[in-house]
Design a protein around this motif. Structure first.
Motif, mmCIF file in Angstrom:
data_model
loop_
_atom_site.group_PDB
_atom_site.id
_atom_site.type_symbol
_atom_site.label_atom_id
_atom_site.label_comp_id
_atom_site.label_asym_id
_atom_site.label_seq_id
_atom_site.Cartn_x
_atom_site.Cartn_y
_atom_site.Cartn_z
ATOM 1 N N VAL A 220 0.849 -1.186 0.000
ATOM 2 C CA VAL A 220 0.000 0.000 0.000
ATOM 3 C C VAL A 220 0.882 1.233 0.000
ATOM 4 O O VAL A 220 2.082 1.173 0.220
ATOM 5 N N SER A 221 0.236 2.360 -0.228
ATOM 6 C CA SER A 221 0.961 3.625 -0.243
ATOM 7 C C SER A 221 1.586 3.914 1.111
ATOM 8 O O SER A 221 0.939 3.780 2.143
ATOM 9 N N PRO A 222 2.874 4.325 1.153
ATOM 10 C CA PRO A 222 3.510 4.600 2.438
ATOM 11 C C PRO A 222 2.842 5.710 3.217
ATOM 12 O O PRO A 222 2.974 5.792 4.413
ATOM 13 N N ASN A 223 2.103 6.599 2.530
ATOM 14 C CA ASN A 223 1.471 7.721 3.223
ATOM 15 C C ASN A 223 0.137 7.346 3.860
ATOM 16 O O ASN A 223 -0.460 8.132 4.568
ATOM 17 N N SER A 224 -0.321 6.102 3.585
ATOM 18 C CA SER A 224 -1.634 5.707 4.110
ATOM 19 C C SER A 224 -1.531 5.331 5.573
ATOM 20 O O SER A 224 -0.622 4.636 5.977
ATOM 21 N N THR A 225 -2.497 5.781 6.343
ATOM 22 C CA THR A 225 -2.531 5.387 7.755
ATOM 23 C C THR A 225 -3.589 4.341 8.014
ATOM 24 O O THR A 225 -3.614 3.736 9.069
ATOM 25 N N THR A 226 -4.488 4.079 7.049
ATOM 26 C CA THR A 226 -5.554 3.097 7.244
ATOM 27 C C THR A 226 -5.484 1.971 6.251
ATOM 28 O O THR A 226 -6.306 1.068 6.283
ATOM 29 N N GLY A 227 -4.513 2.002 5.374
ATOM 30 C CA GLY A 227 -4.462 1.002 4.305
ATOM 31 C C GLY A 227 -4.304 -0.409 4.800
ATOM 32 O O GLY A 227 -4.918 -1.328 4.277
ATOM 33 N N LEU A 228 -3.478 -0.618 5.807
ATOM 34 C CA LEU A 228 -3.240 -1.982 6.276
ATOM 35 C C LEU A 228 -4.520 -2.605 6.802
ATOM 36 O O LEU A 228 -4.837 -3.738 6.486
ATOM 37 N N GLU A 229 -5.254 -1.853 7.609
ATOM 38 C CA GLU A 229 -6.505 -2.400 8.120
ATOM 39 C C GLU A 229 -7.487 -2.631 6.986
ATOM 40 O O GLU A 229 -8.179 -3.641 6.933
ATOM 41 N N LEU B 31 -3.951 -3.520 16.507
ATOM 42 C CA LEU B 31 -2.488 -3.464 16.484
ATOM 43 C C LEU B 31 -1.971 -3.120 15.096
ATOM 44 O O LEU B 31 -1.045 -2.315 14.937
ATOM 45 N N VAL B 32 -2.568 -3.743 14.086
ATOM 46 C CA VAL B 32 -2.145 -3.476 12.714
ATOM 47 C C VAL B 32 -2.376 -2.014 12.351
ATOM 48 O O VAL B 32 -1.519 -1.347 11.764
ATOM 49 N N ASP B 33 -3.540 -1.504 12.723
ATOM 50 C CA ASP B 33 -3.872 -0.117 12.384
ATOM 51 C C ASP B 33 -2.979 0.870 13.122
ATOM 52 O O ASP B 33 -2.584 1.913 12.574
ATOM 53 N N ALA B 34 -2.620 0.543 14.379
ATOM 54 C CA ALA B 34 -1.844 1.487 15.193
ATOM 55 C C ALA B 34 -0.344 1.387 14.955
ATOM 56 O O ALA B 34 0.356 2.410 14.919
ATOM 57 N N PHE B 35 0.166 0.157 14.778
ATOM 58 C CA PHE B 35 1.623 -0.040 14.744
ATOM 59 C C PHE B 35 2.141 -0.736 13.492
ATOM 60 O O PHE B 35 3.349 -0.856 13.314
#
Length: 507
Positions: free
Chosen positions: A367-376, A455-459
């Motif tokens: 995912v884009s490195p700038n995304s903060t919600t992409g992993l979730e 955990l994924v979303d935060a860290f």
């Protein structure tokens, strides 16, 4: 009359002989053919574990399908999908809690058969679902059935199996659970999600049909004063030509010494709380290795780690590896011993979790490195982010590491924790304590499954894998310090060890 195995005193009395002395004129057992009825009864019981494994990973192909559903009543948001994935574990915890009563009230066999009611109802609700509440209720009911069978089946199998094959048969609950999961992954490539729920009904009805003709546990029957029925059950299990009077006498002596229910005062006795504490901690550590969130979100994890193959194909491959690994464990458990396989299993899982964590942190970014919600979003099947083009062979690392993790778990900490639970728990507390173990296990699994996404979303996705790797190291220490070797010992010998503390038992 022959001296009871566990009743003698004196320095020369061998509490733990490798084989019991035969009764006068008793013919030795005849191996696999002699045990064929035990195998049949075990197969009938572990069909419940097949349904458990099938239901556990039901969400893996279903969540992505429902997130793309055009029906607004069935379309899942991220939060709804996380509940659909994790509510199974709450049902399983309730099933384990009920097993604390049903295991001793109805007996092992009838408790297993009772699990068919919530299981069949749950699959029917999911197959005909018209809204989210039907999906969640169906998932909870199948979880309840899974938790009940998880507590009852290992106890039933251990109590009907002779010591020589108890390790192999003790691995069959995990083997069938894995086979159930693999069947779900395979059918998920072919069937719509509603038909996956319909297909889940088949093993439930087959289990009921076969168990109708199987005997109850002789130890349970003796504990209820049904001695004649217990002798008939043991004679049927050992075969028409077997002479079972010596074995029956040992079981009877042990049951009669423990005829009363355990009191809270006795729980403080080391011979009672030590095996219960070991079983509880093993189930707690088993879940903390990360197995449940990895299985529940397996296909979605592959979607978020830039893999080469389609995620659904990766999930099916991992399921096949898991089945093969449990089969290897079943065949070697009575040869290598329980502790050796636990050491090997924890070491393999540590290496695999560490590799997955390092790959996510240092490898290609899906995912884009700038995304903060992409992993979730990726974990829940979201489509907000576009994966980067992955470099060739490096993207096989998540698949290979997950295969190694599943292999390690399935050859040790998967089946052996269930087997040891049924082996070391004292007879008087076995029904209640096995239910307590399942309750602790699935409450832990629920917390992990829900907190995994947080955990994924935060860290980041690497954090849970690093934590799982640390738990695997802790499991190595726990195995070396606390877990006894039970290979080749009868249940009565194992229980006597916790009374006497004979160190020779551990060698």
């Amino acid at each position: 009359m022959q001296e009871p195995l566990l009743g003698g005193d004196g320095p020369d009395y061998d509490t733990f002989p490798e084989r019991p002395p035969p009764s006068p004129g008793e013919r030795p057992r005849g191996g696999a053919l002699q045990d064929r009825r035990v195998f049949l009864a075990t197969f009938a019981a572990v069909l419940g574990n097949f349904s458990f494994g099938y239901a556990l990973v039901f969400t893996s192909p279903v969540i992505p399908a429902l997130e793309q559903s055009p029906d607004p009543d069935l379309h899942l948001t991220k939060n709804q999908a996380s509940w659909f994935g994790s509510v199974f574990t709450l049902g399983a915890a309730a099933g384990g809690l009920s097993a604390m009563v049903l295991n001793d009230l109805l007996g092992r066999k009838l408790s297993i058969m009772f699990s068919a009611i919530p299981s069949a109802a749950g699959y029917a609700l999911m197959a005909g679902a018209r809204g989210l509440w039907m999906l969640l209720l169906g998932r909870t009911l199948t979880g309840f059935a899974g938790g009940l069978t998880a507590a009852c089946i290992p106890v039933y199998v251990s109590e009907i199996a002779p010591p020589g094959v108890r390790g192999t048969l003790g691995a069959t609950p995990q083997l069938m659970a894995v086979f159930g999961s693999l069947s779900l992954y395979a059918l998920g490539l072919l069937l719509p999600w509603r038909w996956l729920a319909v297909a889940g009904e088949g093993p439930v009805f087959l289990m009921i049909l076969l168990l109708t003709f199987m005997p109850n546990s002789p130890r349970f029957l003796l504990s209820r004063g049904r001695d004649d029925e217990a002798l008939r059950a043991l004679s049927w299990l050992r075969g028409a030509d077997a002479r079972v009077h010596w074995e029956f006498q040992q079981i009877q002596d042990n049951v009669h010494r423990q005829s009363s229910r355990v009191s809270w005062a006795e729980v403080r006795d080391p011979h009672m709380y030590r095996p219960i504490a070991i079983a509880l901690l093993m189930r707690f550590l088993q879940q903390l290795t990360g197995i449940t969130p990895i299985l529940v979100y397996l296909q979605s994890i592959f979607s978020s780690t830039a893999v080469m193959l389609p995620p659904e194909d990766d999930a099916a491959i991992v399921g096949a590896v898991r089945l093969l690994s449990v089969l290897i464990a079943a065949l070697t458990m009575d040869l290598a011993g329980r502790k050796v396989l636990l050491f090997v299993s924890a070491s393999i899982m540590f290496a695999a979790n560490l590799t997955l964590g390092l790959y996510v942190q240092l490898g290609p970014r899906p995912v884009s490195p700038n995304s903060t919600t992409g992993l979730e979003g990726m974990l829940l099947g979201g489509s907000e982010q576009t994966p980067a083009t992955p470099p060739s062979s490096l993207t096989l690392v998540p698949l290979l590491a997950t295969m190694v993790f599943i292999m390690g778990y399935a050859m040790g900490w998967g089946p052996i924790t269930w087997l040891l639970m049924s082996e070391i728990l004292p007879l008087r507390a076995r029904g209640v304590a096995s239910g307590l173990c399942v309750l602790v296990s699935w409450l832990t699994a629920f917390v992990l499954t829900k907190s995994f996404l947080l955990l994924v979303d935060a860290f980041g996705l690497q954090t849970p894998f690093f934590l799982f790797a640390a738990v695997c190291l802790l499991s190595l220490l726990f195995t070396g310090c606390c877990v006894p070797e039970t290979k080749g010992r009868s249940l009565e010998q194992i229980e006597s060890f916790f009374h006497t503390g004979r160190r020779s038992f551990l060698r």
